[in-house]
Write a protein that holds these residues in place. Sequence first.
Motif, PDB file in Angstrom:
ATOM      1  N   ASN A 101       1.019  -1.085  -0.112  1.00  0.00           N
ATOM      2  CA  ASN A 101       0.284   0.167  -0.043  1.00  0.00           C
ATOM      3  C   ASN A 101       0.868   1.260   0.078  1.00  0.00           C
ATOM      4  O   ASN A 101       0.744   2.179  -0.787  1.00  0.00           O
ATOM      5  CB  ASN A 101      -0.862   0.090   1.228  1.00  0.00           C
ATOM      6  CG  ASN A 101      -2.332  -0.481   0.970  1.00  0.00           C
ATOM      7  OD1 ASN A 101      -3.299   0.057   0.599  1.00  0.00           O
ATOM      8  ND2 ASN A 101      -2.414  -2.042   1.098  1.00  0.00           N
ATOM      9  N   VAL A 102       1.857   1.284   0.892  1.00  0.00           N
ATOM     10  CA  VAL A 102       2.563   2.334   0.696  1.00  0.00           C
ATOM     11  C   VAL A 102       3.635   2.687  -0.114  1.00  0.00           C
ATOM     12  O   VAL A 102       3.890   3.714  -0.666  1.00  0.00           O
ATOM     13  CB  VAL A 102       3.576   2.498   2.059  1.00  0.00           C
ATOM     14  CG1 VAL A 102       4.515   3.720   2.303  1.00  0.00           C
ATOM     15  CG2 VAL A 102       2.605   2.189   3.525  1.00  0.00           C
ATOM     16  N   ARG A 103       4.018   1.456  -0.618  1.00  0.00           N
ATOM     17  CA  ARG A 103       4.861   1.495  -1.993  1.00  0.00           C
ATOM     18  C   ARG A 103       4.278   2.075  -3.183  1.00  0.00           C
ATOM     19  O   ARG A 103       4.695   3.245  -3.747  1.00  0.00           O
ATOM     20  CB  ARG A 103       5.361   0.011  -2.435  1.00  0.00           C
ATOM     21  CG  ARG A 103       6.324  -0.819  -1.615  1.00  0.00           C
ATOM     22  CD  ARG A 103       6.356  -1.959  -2.199  1.00  0.00           C
ATOM     23  NE  ARG A 103       7.669  -2.715  -1.337  1.00  0.00           N
ATOM     24  CZ  ARG A 103       7.875  -3.912  -1.763  1.00  0.00           C
ATOM     25  NH1 ARG A 103       7.298  -4.742  -2.718  1.00  0.00           N
ATOM     26  NH2 ARG A 103       8.945  -4.582  -1.378  1.00  0.00           N
ATOM     27  N   LEU A 104       3.030   2.140  -3.569  1.00  0.00           N
ATOM     28  CA  LEU A 104       2.131   2.636  -4.542  1.00  0.00           C
ATOM     29  C   LEU A 104       1.879   4.039  -4.221  1.00  0.00           C
ATOM     30  O   LEU A 104       2.219   4.624  -5.164  1.00  0.00           O
ATOM     31  CB  LEU A 104       0.744   1.795  -4.611  1.00  0.00           C
ATOM     32  CG  LEU A 104       0.539   0.397  -5.091  1.00  0.00           C
ATOM     33  CD1 LEU A 104      -0.752  -0.071  -4.659  1.00  0.00           C
ATOM     34  CD2 LEU A 104       0.908   0.410  -6.472  1.00  0.00           C
ATOM     35  N   LEU A 114       2.764   2.597 -12.072  1.00  0.00           N
ATOM     36  CA  LEU A 114       2.383   1.801 -11.055  1.00  0.00           C
ATOM     37  C   LEU A 114       2.901   0.378 -11.284  1.00  0.00           C
ATOM     38  O   LEU A 114       2.422  -0.662 -10.519  1.00  0.00           O
ATOM     39  CB  LEU A 114       0.824   1.941 -11.181  1.00  0.00           C
ATOM     40  CG  LEU A 114       0.095   3.071 -10.854  1.00  0.00           C
ATOM     41  CD1 LEU A 114      -1.137   3.008 -10.925  1.00  0.00           C
ATOM     42  CD2 LEU A 114       0.435   3.321  -9.282  1.00  0.00           C
ATOM     43  N   GLN A 115       4.133   0.043 -11.942  1.00  0.00           N
ATOM     44  CA  GLN A 115       4.553  -1.082 -12.287  1.00  0.00           C
ATOM     45  C   GLN A 115       5.497  -1.373 -11.134  1.00  0.00           C
ATOM     46  O   GLN A 115       6.700  -1.799 -11.356  1.00  0.00           O
ATOM     47  CB  GLN A 115       5.244  -1.067 -13.675  1.00  0.00           C
ATOM     48  CG  GLN A 115       4.267  -1.046 -14.815  1.00  0.00           C
ATOM     49  CD  GLN A 115       3.811   0.312 -15.042  1.00  0.00           C
ATOM     50  OE1 GLN A 115       4.569   1.213 -14.869  1.00  0.00           O
ATOM     51  NE2 GLN A 115       2.392   0.496 -15.687  1.00  0.00           N
ATOM     52  N   PHE A 116       5.240  -1.524  -9.915  1.00  0.00           N
ATOM     53  CA  PHE A 116       5.821  -1.361  -8.748  1.00  0.00           C
ATOM     54  C   PHE A 116       6.687  -2.790  -8.672  1.00  0.00           C
ATOM     55  O   PHE A 116       7.615  -2.669  -8.085  1.00  0.00           O
ATOM     56  CB  PHE A 116       5.115  -1.188  -7.360  1.00  0.00           C
ATOM     57  CG  PHE A 116       4.078  -2.076  -7.012  1.00  0.00           C
ATOM     58  CD1 PHE A 116       4.295  -3.105  -6.297  1.00  0.00           C
ATOM     59  CD2 PHE A 116       2.776  -2.237  -7.700  1.00  0.00           C
ATOM     60  CE1 PHE A 116       3.205  -4.082  -5.816  1.00  0.00           C
ATOM     61  CE2 PHE A 116       1.617  -2.825  -7.326  1.00  0.00           C
ATOM     62  CZ  PHE A 116       1.788  -3.766  -6.159  1.00  0.00           C
ATOM     63  N   ASP A 125      15.910   3.679  -2.855  1.00  0.00           N
ATOM     64  CA  ASP A 125      15.464   4.756  -2.371  1.00  0.00           C
ATOM     65  C   ASP A 125      14.066   4.966  -1.910  1.00  0.00           C
ATOM     66  O   ASP A 125      13.508   5.444  -0.904  1.00  0.00           O
ATOM     67  CB  ASP A 125      15.573   5.983  -2.987  1.00  0.00           C
ATOM     68  CG  ASP A 125      15.156   5.956  -4.505  1.00  0.00           C
ATOM     69  OD1 ASP A 125      15.042   4.750  -4.961  1.00  0.00           O
ATOM     70  OD2 ASP A 125      14.860   7.039  -5.244  1.00  0.00           O
ATOM     71  N   LEU A 126      13.167   3.958  -2.812  1.00  0.00           N
ATOM     72  CA  LEU A 126      11.781   4.197  -2.624  1.00  0.00           C
ATOM     73  C   LEU A 126      11.381   3.425  -1.322  1.00  0.00           C
ATOM     74  O   LEU A 126      10.495   3.594  -0.696  1.00  0.00           O
ATOM     75  CB  LEU A 126      10.963   3.951  -3.879  1.00  0.00           C
ATOM     76  CG  LEU A 126      11.228   4.893  -4.944  1.00  0.00           C
ATOM     77  CD1 LEU A 126      10.347   4.523  -6.184  1.00  0.00           C
ATOM     78  CD2 LEU A 126      10.893   6.318  -4.619  1.00  0.00           C
ATOM     79  N   ILE A 127      11.920   2.141  -1.409  1.00  0.00           N
ATOM     80  CA  ILE A 127      11.819   1.290  -0.310  1.00  0.00           C
ATOM     81  C   ILE A 127      12.166   1.927   0.754  1.00  0.00           C
ATOM     82  O   ILE A 127      11.502   1.807   1.997  1.00  0.00           O
ATOM     83  CB  ILE A 127      12.695   0.035  -0.820  1.00  0.00           C
ATOM     84  CG1 ILE A 127      12.297  -0.882  -1.857  1.00  0.00           C
ATOM     85  CG2 ILE A 127      12.685  -0.861   0.383  1.00  0.00           C
ATOM     86  CD1 ILE A 127      13.306  -1.939  -2.436  1.00  0.00           C
ATOM     87  N   LEU A 164       0.988  11.155   3.803  1.00  0.00           N
ATOM     88  CA  LEU A 164       2.445  11.433   4.359  1.00  0.00           C
ATOM     89  C   LEU A 164       3.016  11.245   2.769  1.00  0.00           C
ATOM     90  O   LEU A 164       4.059  11.821   2.518  1.00  0.00           O
ATOM     91  CB  LEU A 164       2.964  10.959   5.411  1.00  0.00           C
ATOM     92  CG  LEU A 164       2.380  11.323   6.711  1.00  0.00           C
ATOM     93  CD1 LEU A 164       3.088  10.575   7.908  1.00  0.00           C
ATOM     94  CD2 LEU A 164       2.866  12.885   6.983  1.00  0.00           C
ATOM     95  N   ALA A 165       2.850   9.849   2.211  1.00  0.00           N
ATOM     96  CA  ALA A 165       3.787   9.499   1.035  1.00  0.00           C
ATOM     97  C   ALA A 165       3.556  10.637  -0.025  1.00  0.00           C
ATOM     98  O   ALA A 165       4.431  10.696  -0.916  1.00  0.00           O
ATOM     99  CB  ALA A 165       3.348   8.114   0.846  1.00  0.00           C
ATOM    100  N   LEU A 166       2.347  11.016  -0.049  1.00  0.00           N
ATOM    101  CA  LEU A 166       2.007  11.973  -1.263  1.00  0.00           C
ATOM    102  C   LEU A 166       2.701  13.292  -1.066  1.00  0.00           C
ATOM    103  O   LEU A 166       2.416  13.905  -2.104  1.00  0.00           O
ATOM    104  CB  LEU A 166       0.529  11.885  -1.561  1.00  0.00           C
ATOM    105  CG  LEU A 166      -0.230  10.590  -1.734  1.00  0.00           C
ATOM    106  CD1 LEU A 166      -1.769  10.950  -1.941  1.00  0.00           C
ATOM    107  CD2 LEU A 166       0.465  10.067  -3.079  1.00  0.00           C
ATOM    108  N   GLU A 167       3.216  13.504  -0.073  1.00  0.00           N
ATOM    109  CA  GLU A 167       3.753  14.957   0.247  1.00  0.00           C
ATOM    110  C   GLU A 167       2.847  16.193  -0.216  1.00  0.00           C
ATOM    111  O   GLU A 167       3.242  16.919  -0.901  1.00  0.00           O
ATOM    112  CB  GLU A 167       5.067  15.203  -0.333  1.00  0.00           C
ATOM    113  CG  GLU A 167       6.155  13.832   0.401  1.00  0.00           C
ATOM    114  CD  GLU A 167       7.364  13.859  -0.630  1.00  0.00           C
ATOM    115  OE1 GLU A 167       7.913  14.983  -0.922  1.00  0.00           O
ATOM    116  OE2 GLU A 167       8.314  12.939  -0.314  1.00  0.00           O
TER     117      GLU A 167
END
Length: 259
Positions: A101-104, A114-116, A125-127, A164-167
């Motif tokens: 969920n947070v990864r997306l 979205l090809q996570f 860095d994203l992880i 928060l992830a969407l900043e």
Amino acid sequence: MSATPALETRDLTIRFGGHVAVNAVSCAFHPGTLTAIVGPNGAGKTTYFNLISGQLKATAGRVLLGGQDVTGLSASARTKRGMGRAFQLTNLFPNLTVMENVRLAVQSRAGAGLQFLQLWSHRGDLIDRADSLLAAVKLLDKRNAMAGALPHGDQRKLEVALLLALEPDIFMFDEPTAGMSVDEVPTVLELIHGIKALGNKTVLLVEHKMDVVRSLADRIIVLHNGTLVADGDPAEVIASPVVQEAYLGVMPEKLEAAP
């Protein structure tokens, strides 16, 4: 304080048949401030949020972001312009893990599509960003759990992590502590305090718990029957007779007679 509000509503109105759920509400919100929106059940608080974020289409009036009219834009288009919304009912992917969920959300913010499944192996860095968000909401130990299997309080914390992830520039929280146990509430309140402390974010909070409102708000606006009836300093607004009557159910004459 910036002369141009980060967010503004002008005569914002919605009618459902003959019922006016939000009645010509005009209000401006500036960066670095946290505004609590309060009122009795059915006052129009969540409907007002839905009009601002684009989940509902206004019957009349306008919504402006940074002075630009976004009234005709969809909810997703408003999100791309910096508006972030956490819902009263959790808005998660229940069949994905907490981490997924947070990864997306992190990947969406990074513009990586979205090809996570194909990207995570070489985007450390994203992880790391996703892990830091889960740590902030105290869910790192549940990163591999299915989101739909989390207790309600943990789902609310996960939803805050997604926001928060969407900043976003504008954070909208609709009863963020609803359904949480007493020991879970401080985690979310500390996060909201931290967002406010950044000084460049605009925070709107719908909340019934007055202790939460007092601890967070710079300003309170009160809706009653869809109409804005009070707006100002928290202590003054809470003490005003119109709020005592509309929100707390105390009649003005009883207030005057109280010692």
